[in-house]
Motif scaffolding. Sequence first.
Motif, mmCIF file in Angstrom:
data_model
loop_
_atom_site.group_PDB
_atom_site.id
_atom_site.type_symbol
_atom_site.label_atom_id
_atom_site.label_comp_id
_atom_site.label_asym_id
_atom_site.label_seq_id
_atom_site.Cartn_x
_atom_site.Cartn_y
_atom_site.Cartn_z
ATOM 1 N N UNK A 104 0.826 -1.199 0.000
ATOM 2 C CA UNK A 104 0.000 0.000 0.000
ATOM 3 C C UNK A 104 0.864 1.254 0.000
ATOM 4 N N UNK A 105 1.943 1.233 0.774
ATOM 5 C CA UNK A 105 2.902 2.343 0.754
ATOM 6 C C UNK A 105 3.484 2.508 -0.643
ATOM 7 N N UNK A 106 3.780 1.398 -1.301
ATOM 8 C CA UNK A 106 4.297 1.443 -2.668
ATOM 9 C C UNK A 106 3.307 2.132 -3.604
ATOM 10 N N UNK A 107 2.030 1.864 -3.417
ATOM 11 C CA UNK A 107 0.994 2.546 -4.212
ATOM 12 C C UNK A 107 1.083 4.065 -4.030
ATOM 13 N N UNK A 108 1.286 4.484 -2.784
ATOM 14 C CA UNK A 108 1.368 5.919 -2.506
ATOM 15 C C UNK A 108 2.588 6.536 -3.180
ATOM 16 N N UNK A 109 3.703 5.802 -3.203
ATOM 17 C CA UNK A 109 4.876 6.285 -3.940
ATOM 18 C C UNK A 109 4.524 6.445 -5.410
ATOM 19 N N UNK A 110 3.809 5.478 -5.958
ATOM 20 C CA UNK A 110 3.407 5.567 -7.363
ATOM 21 C C UNK A 110 2.551 6.787 -7.643
ATOM 22 N N UNK A 111 1.651 7.122 -6.712
ATOM 23 C CA UNK A 111 0.801 8.301 -6.941
ATOM 24 C C UNK A 111 1.615 9.588 -6.893
ATOM 25 N N UNK A 112 2.644 9.638 -6.031
ATOM 26 C CA UNK A 112 3.513 10.810 -5.992
ATOM 27 C C UNK A 112 4.311 10.942 -7.293
ATOM 28 N N UNK A 113 4.810 9.828 -7.808
ATOM 29 C CA UNK A 113 5.553 9.882 -9.069
ATOM 30 C C UNK A 113 4.636 10.326 -10.210
ATOM 31 N N UNK A 114 3.375 9.888 -10.174
ATOM 32 C CA UNK A 114 2.421 10.307 -11.188
ATOM 33 C C UNK A 114 2.158 11.806 -11.094
#
Length: 472
Positions: free
Chosen positions: A243-253
């Motif tokens: 889930x934390x990884x998902x949040x990193x992905x949203x920041x990169x987006x």
Amino acid sequence: MQRVLLLFTLILMAAVSQTASAQQRPNFLVIQCDDLGYGDLECYGHPTIKTPHLNKLASEGVRFTSCYSASPVCSPSRAGLVTGQTPTQVGIYDWIPGGSPMHVKANETTVAKLLKEAGYQTGLFGKWHCNGMFNSPKQPQPNDLGFDYWFATQNNASPTHKNPNNFVRNGKKVGPTQDFSCQVVAGEAAHWLKEIKDDGKPFFALVTFHEPHEPIASPDDLVETYPDADKKGEALYYANVTNMDRAVGSLMQTLDTLNLADNTLVLFTSDNGPETLNRYGSAWRSHGSPGPLRGMKLHIYDGGIRVPGIARFPGKLEPGTESDVPVCSLDLLPTFCELAGAEIPADAKLDGTSLVGMLQGEPVERAKPLFWHYYRAYHDAKVAVRDGDWKLVALWDQGQVKPGAAYQKGDYALIQGAKFKAFELYNLTEDIGETKNVAAEHPEIASKLQKGLLDKYDEATKNAPDWFAEAR
């Protein structure tokens, strides 16, 4: 009149040039997790946990295999990152409970202050944990230490990661939120980047996720992706990291959407090693991994202080590369300031070093070895230094104090009067697990590092504050 027009034109051209130059300076996005172990990511060898967005970030930048935090426990680690100093030196000896007198003092040099003075906009999003009297005029708050904008908690997300209700935004309580903590934090950072930050200024954003620290809560859809995790709490932990990884992905987006990615140095890391399973009541979900390292959180061995470290800087760092050069969160302040053209005060007592030379393929030259001190570490190993391949660990001779019990009355005397009964030497390139003490085989190296360790210990503790004395 012509001379006046010419002078005006020259002034205008100079102003435009300075603005363009400022816009070319890099942005900085630091993402720090809480209790994420060296072995917890797919790209660091975890056999089960899926972290596709961090895998992608690593493929676009550098994966550091000798990346260190400033401490094996949360508050000192965060204070080290912010100040660029050994945490003991600024008086952050252990994790900070609510109401504690410990805090990063307002007169300390911080990376946020220096970048702000250089024209950067600065934002903090997530866990703060650099004071005990959070959101109170009795102690400095994030804005007093250089952050224009802050959305934070004193310590953990409460009551769990799901729908936390203890965030404060710029001094005002937010109340209940809807989502998991990492998404709440990433969403606030994205909102700041899109709607609040001045587009004409470069930025420094410090995003500090609560995950995967207890008390853990994870989305059901992610928990269900780990059906083979049959130990109690294991699937919850694995899903928490994903889930934390998902949040990193949203920041990169967000960076991509705002066309900021190409001029932003992104660093992903952790504050310390993974929590020990069942160390306290709610730690039954703590299934973090130190990988091949010795120890975990609260240890001065590498399992407590060596953490994941991924950096992406398009056009500056070679994509898909790996580096075993020892780097530390203490290095961020001098590195960012050099890249930003921010002036560091001559009297700043920094322990980190600039890593800018790495961008040109040059070796990192340190004036002094990396240094760690944690007087409540597990076992007798309380202090360590690393210089190149070599790490020296000091065993103190004052009896055991309870690990992770927080700074208490009487502890200052223990720190100031420390005596050491033995020293262990490890070659970390040959022995990553610190299994073989080779001090007897390399007495000259051990002696040299011992002197450096003791000198730095004296320097770090000499003017460190006695909080309970100051509170009287």
